[in-house]
Design an enzyme around this catalytic site. Sequence first.
Site, PDB file in Angstrom:
ATOM      1  N   ASN A 175     -23.131  25.214  16.331  1.00 59.24           N
ATOM      2  CA  ASN A 175     -23.367  23.813  16.693  1.00 59.24           C
ATOM      3  C   ASN A 175     -23.262  23.609  18.194  1.00 59.24           C
ATOM      4  O   ASN A 175     -22.261  23.082  18.686  1.00 59.24           O
ATOM      5  CB  ASN A 175     -22.346  22.919  15.984  1.00 59.24           C
ATOM      6  CG  ASN A 175     -22.583  22.898  14.494  1.00 59.24           C
ATOM      7  OD1 ASN A 175     -23.671  22.548  14.032  1.00 59.24           O
ATOM      8  ND2 ASN A 175     -21.590  23.315  13.736  1.00 59.24           N
ATOM      9  N   PRO A 176     -24.299  24.003  18.938  1.00 58.47           N
ATOM     10  CA  PRO A 176     -24.271  23.768  20.381  1.00 58.47           C
ATOM     11  C   PRO A 176     -24.169  22.276  20.693  1.00 58.47           C
ATOM     12  O   PRO A 176     -24.460  21.436  19.841  1.00 58.47           O
ATOM     13  CB  PRO A 176     -25.624  24.319  20.857  1.00 58.47           C
ATOM     14  CG  PRO A 176     -26.052  25.261  19.795  1.00 58.47           C
ATOM     15  CD  PRO A 176     -25.516  24.703  18.513  1.00 58.47           C
TER      16      PRO A 176
ATOM     17  N   HIS B 243     -27.897  33.363  35.849  1.00 59.69           N
ATOM     18  CA  HIS B 243     -26.540  33.822  36.174  1.00 59.69           C
ATOM     19  C   HIS B 243     -26.496  35.245  36.708  1.00 59.69           C
ATOM     20  O   HIS B 243     -25.459  35.879  36.677  1.00 59.69           O
ATOM     21  CB  HIS B 243     -25.640  33.681  34.942  1.00 59.69           C
ATOM     22  CG  HIS B 243     -25.387  32.248  34.569  1.00 59.69           C
ATOM     23  ND1 HIS B 243     -24.992  31.833  33.325  1.00 59.69           N
ATOM     24  CD2 HIS B 243     -25.479  31.115  35.323  1.00 59.69           C
ATOM     25  CE1 HIS B 243     -24.850  30.511  33.305  1.00 59.69           C
ATOM     26  NE2 HIS B 243     -25.153  30.053  34.500  1.00 59.69           N
TER      27      HIS B 243
ATOM     28  N   ASN C 165     -28.515  34.941  30.452  1.00 55.43           N
ATOM     29  CA  ASN C 165     -27.991  36.287  30.215  1.00 55.43           C
ATOM     30  C   ASN C 165     -28.200  37.189  31.414  1.00 55.43           C
ATOM     31  O   ASN C 165     -29.199  37.074  32.133  1.00 55.43           O
ATOM     32  CB  ASN C 165     -28.647  36.905  28.986  1.00 55.43           C
ATOM     33  CG  ASN C 165     -28.354  36.106  27.734  1.00 55.43           C
ATOM     34  OD1 ASN C 165     -27.452  35.267  27.754  1.00 55.43           O
ATOM     35  ND2 ASN C 165     -29.102  36.336  26.686  1.00 55.43           N
TER      36      ASN C 165
ATOM     37  N   GLY D 252     -29.564  30.359  21.116  1.00 60.21           N
ATOM     38  CA  GLY D 252     -28.278  31.046  21.252  1.00 60.21           C
ATOM     39  C   GLY D 252     -27.469  30.699  22.481  1.00 60.21           C
ATOM     40  O   GLY D 252     -26.962  31.587  23.153  1.00 60.21           O
TER      41      GLY D 252
HETATM   42  P1  OAD Z   1     -21.655  31.124  24.499  1.00 58.47           P
HETATM   43  O1  OAD Z   1     -20.797  32.260  24.038  1.00 58.47           O
HETATM   44  O2  OAD Z   1     -21.017  29.958  25.123  1.00 58.47           O
HETATM   45  O3  OAD Z   1     -22.497  30.584  23.258  1.00 58.47           O
HETATM   46  C1  OAD Z   1     -23.131  31.487  22.385  1.00 58.47           C
HETATM   47  C2  OAD Z   1     -24.017  30.715  21.432  1.00 58.47           C
HETATM   48  O4  OAD Z   1     -24.719  31.682  20.653  1.00 58.47           O
HETATM   49  C3  OAD Z   1     -23.270  29.810  20.457  1.00 58.47           C
HETATM   50  O5  OAD Z   1     -23.931  28.551  20.392  1.00 58.47           O
HETATM   51  C4  OAD Z   1     -23.356  30.561  19.121  1.00 58.47           C
HETATM   52  O6  OAD Z   1     -23.431  29.682  18.001  1.00 58.47           O
HETATM   53  C5  OAD Z   1     -24.677  31.285  19.307  1.00 58.47           C
HETATM   54  N1  OAD Z   1     -24.832  32.507  18.494  1.00 58.47           N
HETATM   55  C6  OAD Z   1     -23.908  33.360  18.029  1.00 58.47           C
HETATM   56  N2  OAD Z   1     -24.478  34.355  17.336  1.00 58.47           N
HETATM   57  C7  OAD Z   1     -25.815  34.114  17.357  1.00 58.47           C
HETATM   58  C8  OAD Z   1     -26.952  34.790  16.802  1.00 58.47           C
HETATM   59  N3  OAD Z   1     -26.835  35.927  16.101  1.00 58.47           N
HETATM   60  N4  OAD Z   1     -28.171  34.249  17.036  1.00 58.47           N
HETATM   61  C9  OAD Z   1     -28.309  33.094  17.748  1.00 58.47           C
HETATM   62  N5  OAD Z   1     -27.275  32.427  18.282  1.00 58.47           N
HETATM   63  C10 OAD Z   1     -26.040  32.932  18.087  1.00 58.47           C
HETATM   64  O7  OAD Z   1     -22.782  31.779  25.419  1.00 58.47           O
HETATM   65  P2  OAD Z   1     -23.728  31.043  26.499  1.00 58.47           P
HETATM   66  O8  OAD Z   1     -24.073  29.678  26.058  1.00 58.47           O
HETATM   67  O9  OAD Z   1     -24.814  31.990  26.817  1.00 58.47           O
HETATM   68  O10 OAD Z   1     -21.874  32.799  32.328  1.00 58.47           O
HETATM   69  O11 OAD Z   1     -22.738  30.954  27.729  1.00 58.47           O
HETATM   70  C11 OAD Z   1     -23.192  30.420  28.941  1.00 58.47           C
HETATM   71  C12 OAD Z   1     -22.561  31.138  30.094  1.00 58.47           C
HETATM   72  O12 OAD Z   1     -21.138  31.159  29.928  1.00 58.47           O
HETATM   73  C13 OAD Z   1     -22.916  32.613  30.200  1.00 58.47           C
HETATM   74  O13 OAD Z   1     -24.128  32.808  30.873  1.00 58.47           O
HETATM   75  C14 OAD Z   1     -21.774  33.187  30.956  1.00 58.47           C
HETATM   76  C15 OAD Z   1     -20.648  32.486  30.231  1.00 58.47           C
HETATM   77  O14 OAD Z   1     -19.473  32.348  30.932  1.00 58.47           O
HETATM   78  C16 OAD Z   1     -21.376  33.581  33.287  1.00 58.47           C
HETATM   79  O15 OAD Z   1     -20.825  34.635  33.042  1.00 58.47           O
HETATM   80  C17 OAD Z   1     -21.544  33.051  34.661  1.00 58.47           C
END
Ligand code: OAD
Length: 232
Positions: free
Chosen positions: A198-199, A104, A87, A170
């Site tokens: 489901n990651p 990032h 984040n 998350g």
């Molecule tokens: P994603 O949007 O890809 O994934 C979000 C995750 O959070 C999913 O697995 C959801 O199931 C979960 N989620 C949603 N609501 C939630 C809650 N209330 N509590 C816990 N989990 C929840 O986001 P990231 O994996 O962070 O990079 O994405 C990775 C990178 O892609 C980011 O850092 C960003 C993006 O493009 C850049 O901008 C370079």
Amino acid sequence: MKKIVVFTGAGVSADSGLATFRDADGLWANYRIEDVCTPEALARNRALVIEFYNKRRRELDNVEPNAAHRAIAELERWYDVDVVTQNVDDLHERAGSSRVTHLHGELRKLRSERNPDVIVPIKGWEQHLDDRGPDGALLRPHIVFFGEAVPMFDTAARIASTADMFIVVGTSLAVYPAASLVHYVRRDVPIWLVDPGNPDTRLIRNPLTHIKKRAAEGMPELVRELETVAGR
Ligand code: OAD
């Protein structure tokens, strides 16, 4: 003290009101990555890229850390804790976590377009198009764009390799190299995953417990469990 490494993604901040990227209402449903998050976009349409991150920074002024950020900070009473986050917000720091590695980049910082090592804090939310750094070059958001190297990855991998326990919160585990951090965790180390969705866990070979809950609910529960274990 045992070492806990907490690896977080946008989901840990979702309960604070910040949008994730890949969920149905996520940022990438409303913006195209190639318009706002690549070096080519910055070269082609600087104003749009800067406006996108100004909006993100402005949102940050109106949100607070949630129970998950606070629970992660609280773990430091019992464990040696490192947070590695994808984040760009500052909610872990504001919740009190003392060691946070941002893979990032960080919204609250800008960096020189000429020299990536010239990084300066930004006052307030707004970057102006003509803001310049101490080296005289134009500034850009301190964000790792798609297609760019991830300079903090080696540091994060070293941190992951020291974990006695590893918690993933998350993140869809869809973006590399960040998602490959789980490979650097020693094989016998237990991994917990707190995520209502489901990651992509196909690459995780360690013992895995998936707590299928929102971060603000699942993380305090897990921390209570880990505090009990530490107190025994
Ligand atoms: P994603 O949007 O890809 O994934 C979000 C995750 O959070 C999913 O697995 C959801 O199931 C979960 N989620 C949603 N609501 C939630 C809650 N209330 N509590 C816990 N989990 C929840 O986001 P990231 O994996 O962070 O990079 O994405 C990775 C990178 O892609 C980011 O850092 C960003 C993006 O493009 C850049 O901008 C370079």
